[in-house]
Design an enzyme around this catalytic site. Structure first.
Site, mmCIF file in Angstrom:
data_model
loop_
_atom_site.group_PDB
_atom_site.id
_atom_site.type_symbol
_atom_site.label_atom_id
_atom_site.label_comp_id
_atom_site.label_asym_id
_atom_site.label_seq_id
_atom_site.Cartn_x
_atom_site.Cartn_y
_atom_site.Cartn_z
ATOM 1 N N HIS A 1 -27.286 24.612 3.090
ATOM 2 C CA HIS A 1 -28.532 23.855 2.890
ATOM 3 C C HIS A 1 -29.759 24.766 2.923
ATOM 4 C CE1 HIS A 1 -25.924 20.351 3.252
ATOM 5 N NE2 HIS A 1 -25.408 20.958 4.305
ATOM 6 N N GLU B 1 -29.463 20.730 10.318
ATOM 7 C CA GLU B 1 -28.358 21.624 9.995
ATOM 8 C C GLU B 1 -28.835 22.942 9.400
ATOM 9 O OE1 GLU B 1 -24.181 21.653 7.383
ATOM 10 O OE2 GLU B 1 -25.528 19.921 7.309
ATOM 11 N N HIS C 1 -21.662 25.734 8.132
ATOM 12 C CA HIS C 1 -22.235 24.392 8.147
ATOM 13 C C HIS C 1 -22.135 23.759 9.533
ATOM 14 C CE1 HIS C 1 -22.821 23.579 3.743
ATOM 15 N NE2 HIS C 1 -22.056 24.661 3.689
ATOM 16 N N GLU D 1 -17.251 24.298 9.561
ATOM 17 C CA GLU D 1 -18.044 23.243 10.189
ATOM 18 C C GLU D 1 -18.080 23.591 11.672
ATOM 19 O OE1 GLU D 1 -19.808 21.069 8.842
ATOM 20 O OE2 GLU D 1 -18.949 20.395 6.935
#
Length: 258
Positions: free
Chosen positions: A10, A24, A85, A151
């Site tokens: 992102h 995030e 992430h 993640e």
């Protein structure tokens, strides 16, 4: 040396998932920069897809931006692509670290490195190890080399969010991931150097004690420490007191005075 492309998820107008006061994009950028530092310390070449709070293509769509990240790795013939992430879920109790790979890479070297990373991070941080999953993510589908999406925890879990907000925790994750990547490439992992303690500033000697301290120093009874400090506020150990008493006794025996 191997080349690894590190992709902080992102950025810019795309915050990613949010929760418990965190975004995030901020967590991933800091962790990815720490991962770069660890990998470069081990002699691995690193290319970042971003180093600031921005998208790769600020004026493009999110889909185009994802493709641009994969293109960076392909264009540079990278040996490994790591996308970092943070996860979220409707149930705030869900937690843990996981790795994702493209479905067709199950059973290949990509799954091997994914397992190494998630196992290393979970062991280093004490997080729940959620294992390796498959998904049709663009950055996994469009890369030509082994590509793994990490993640690193659930931003919707209060305790894990508090951990992710900690720079020390993110560093522990990054160092653990770097350790696994070094092992995958058969390279020695180089741990971070111990921080160098700043020079100790000598404690000021109180005005009322200066004359007395000068006299015992001149007499050789209490001369201070090897680094040149006297440390007037430091407690005297029994060993130091024994030395002082012997020196004082010898002074008396010699007939000299303070």
């Amino acid at each position: 040396m191997p080349l690894v492309v590190v992709d902080p998820g992102h950025g810019g107008r795309d915050p990613g998932t949010v929760g418990n006061g965190l975004q995030e994009k901020d967590v991933t950028l800091d962790a990815a920069l720490k991962l770069r530092e660890a990998l470069e310390r081990c002699g691995i070449d690193v290319i970042m897809t971003r180093t600031e709070d921005t998208l790769i293509l600020p004026n493009g769509t999110i889909g185009e931006d994802l493709s641009a990240r994969a293109a960076i790795a392909n264009r540079n013939n990278a040996d490994l692509f790591i996308s970092w992430h943070v996860d979220s879920f409707s149930d705030p109790g869900v937690n843990g670290v996981a790795a994702w790979i493209y479905p067709t890479t199950r059973g290949t070297e990509t799954e091997v490195i994914a397992e190494k990373i998630v196992n290393s991070v979970a062991q280093a941080t004490g997080q729940r190890n959620r294992g390796v999953y498959v998904a049709d993510f663009a950055v996994l589908r469009e890369t030509n080399m082994s590509a793994v999406l990490i993640e690193s925890g659930f931003i919707t879990n209060p305790q894990e969010a508090a951990n992710l907000a900690s720079a020390a925790f993110r560093e522990a994750q990054a160092e653990a991931a770097a350790r696994a990547i070094c092992k995958y490439f058969n390279l020695p992992f180089v741990p971070p150097a111990d921080p160098v303690d700043p020079p100790t500033e000598p404690e000021p000697i109180p005005e009322w004690a200066r004359e007395a301290i000068a006299r015992v120093q001149n007499a050789g009874i209490m001369i201070g420490y090897e680094d040149g400090t006297f440390r007037p506020e430091q407690y005297v150990t029994r060993a130091e007191l024994a030395v002082v008493l012997v020196r004082f006794y010898e002074l008396l025996q010699s007939g000299r005075t303070l």
